[in-house]
Design an enzyme around this catalytic site. Sequence first.
Site, PDB file in Angstrom:
ATOM      1  N   ASN A   9      -6.382  48.033 101.853  1.00 50.72           N
ATOM      2  CA  ASN A   9      -6.054  46.606 101.873  1.00 50.72           C
ATOM      3  C   ASN A   9      -4.623  46.478 102.383  1.00 50.72           C
ATOM      4  OD1 ASN A   9      -5.444  43.946 101.333  1.00 50.72           O
ATOM      5  ND2 ASN A   9      -5.441  44.185  99.095  1.00 50.72           N
ATOM      6  N   TRP A  10      -4.487  46.006 103.627  1.00 50.91           N
ATOM      7  CA  TRP A  10      -3.160  45.972 104.248  1.00 50.91           C
ATOM      8  C   TRP A  10      -2.337  44.759 103.821  1.00 50.91           C
ATOM      9  CZ3 TRP A  10      -4.603  47.465 110.033  1.00 50.91           C
ATOM     10  CH2 TRP A  10      -5.117  48.764 110.039  1.00 50.91           C
ATOM     11  N   LYS A  11      -2.940  43.864 103.045  1.00 52.24           N
ATOM     12  CA  LYS A  11      -2.233  42.674 102.550  1.00 52.24           C
ATOM     13  C   LYS A  11      -1.494  41.966 103.700  1.00 52.24           C
ATOM     14  CE  LYS A  11      -1.817  44.975  98.129  1.00 52.24           C
ATOM     15  NZ  LYS A  11      -1.269  44.933  96.798  1.00 52.24           N
ATOM     16  N   HIS A  95      -9.266  39.261  94.739  1.00 51.92           N
ATOM     17  CA  HIS A  95      -8.153  40.188  94.524  1.00 51.92           C
ATOM     18  C   HIS A  95      -7.172  39.561  93.529  1.00 51.92           C
ATOM     19  CE1 HIS A  95      -4.523  42.534  95.248  1.00 51.92           C
ATOM     20  NE2 HIS A  95      -5.341  43.478  95.664  1.00 51.92           N
ATOM     21  N   GLU A  97      -4.038  39.335  93.397  1.00 45.79           N
ATOM     22  CA  GLU A  97      -2.945  38.515  93.946  1.00 45.79           C
ATOM     23  C   GLU A  97      -3.443  37.117  94.256  1.00 45.79           C
ATOM     24  OE1 GLU A  97      -1.834  41.361  96.939  1.00 45.79           O
ATOM     25  OE2 GLU A  97      -1.047  42.638  95.343  1.00 45.79           O
ATOM     26  N   GLU A 167      -9.357  46.867  89.267  1.00 44.63           N
ATOM     27  CA  GLU A 167      -7.938  46.998  89.577  1.00 44.63           C
ATOM     28  C   GLU A 167      -7.110  46.414  88.441  1.00 44.63           C
ATOM     29  OE1 GLU A 167      -7.267  47.313  94.055  1.00 44.63           O
ATOM     30  OE2 GLU A 167      -7.415  45.195  93.620  1.00 44.63           O
ATOM     31  N   GLY A 173       0.650  48.075  92.796  1.00 40.87           N
ATOM     32  CA  GLY A 173       1.961  48.039  93.436  1.00 40.87           C
ATOM     33  C   GLY A 173       3.100  48.404  92.498  1.00 40.87           C
ATOM     34  N   SER A 213      -2.151  51.618  92.578  1.00 37.24           N
ATOM     35  CA  SER A 213      -1.239  52.740  92.843  1.00 37.24           C
ATOM     36  C   SER A 213      -1.964  54.062  93.081  1.00 37.24           C
ATOM     37  CB  SER A 213      -0.209  52.867  91.710  1.00 37.24           C
ATOM     38  OG  SER A 213       0.582  51.698  91.643  1.00 37.24           O
ATOM     39  N   GLY A 235      -0.630  49.842  98.913  1.00 35.45           N
ATOM     40  CA  GLY A 235       0.563  50.447  99.531  1.00 35.45           C
ATOM     41  C   GLY A 235       0.298  51.728 100.314  1.00 35.45           C
TER      42      GLY A 235
HETATM   43  C1  PEP Z   1      -4.407  46.543  95.962  1.00 35.87           C
HETATM   44  O1  PEP Z   1      -3.694  45.728  96.480  1.00 35.87           O
HETATM   45  O2  PEP Z   1      -5.634  46.335  95.923  1.00 35.87           O
HETATM   46  C2  PEP Z   1      -3.787  47.746  95.390  1.00 35.87           C
HETATM   47  C3  PEP Z   1      -4.525  48.508  94.639  1.00 35.87           C
HETATM   48  O3  PEP Z   1      -2.470  47.967  95.685  1.00 35.87           O
HETATM   49  P1  PEP Z   1      -1.639  49.329  95.391  1.00 35.87           P
HETATM   50  O4  PEP Z   1      -2.502  50.473  95.852  1.00 35.87           O
HETATM   51  O5  PEP Z   1      -0.386  49.187  96.205  1.00 35.87           O
HETATM   52  O6  PEP Z   1      -1.392  49.382  93.923  1.00 35.87           O
END
Ligand code: PEP
Length: 253
Positions: A9-11, A95, A97, A167, A173, A213, A235
Amino acid sequence: MRTPFVVGNWKLHKTIAESLALVTELKNALGALKGVQVGVAPTFVSINPVAKRLEDSAIATCAQDCHWETHGPWTGEVSPELLADAGVSWIIVGHSERRQFLGDSNEVVGKKVPAVLAKNIGAIVCCGEMLADRDGGRMLEVVDAQLGAALANVDAAAASKLVIAYEPVWAIGTGRTATPAQAQEVHKHIRSRLAGKLGQAAADSIRIQYGGSVKPANAEALISEPDIDGFLVGGASLEAADFIAIVKAARPS
Ligand code: PEP
């Protein structure tokens, strides 16, 4: 039995040129890899160029979100149908966010998931608790409420197009990963809920990704848990070497 599925997921990162550079590296390294399914979710503006670059590859182009309607007066929104036209085969829905900052309530997620599936696109449905919910021992309750709403209008026929991403918000993050045992506890619970809703055969076939993460250093321990079937990576998906290492770790040995 379940092919692991790893999605980056490049956000809100990467220009079109940067997206193409990254996806070209991934295609060269992972294009012929067997035993694991791979996807990338660029920003909306990079989706079509990325999908074209991936045309002759098994790597799926995914989207980070969508609207529930096909068309109409929804300024700024993009529908599943338009995303499919641009080359998308999977859409991330709900998601954290979007849930925390962009208005995706359980009710909204419950409209988006069937809208995605109705266009024969795969839905990667995210769920996960905040730190206060975990500390208060409410994580399973929170996940149940999120999935109950997300899957209210979904039936077992959609199983092959459905992926759940667990998640925990406190792990996204932050560099703080759920331990394999903490993740497995929730994944197992999710699978039992899926069995109750969609039947055991469907539940056994649905991939449940872990996200939060994930790094090359922790991927192998997480994927060894019986109900962890891949990763949703934020990330670490922005660097080709890290993402490639995570995908390789997810491949069954
Ligand atoms: C995500 O945004 O779905 C995610 C898991 O981010 P990260 O790997 O940076 O924690």
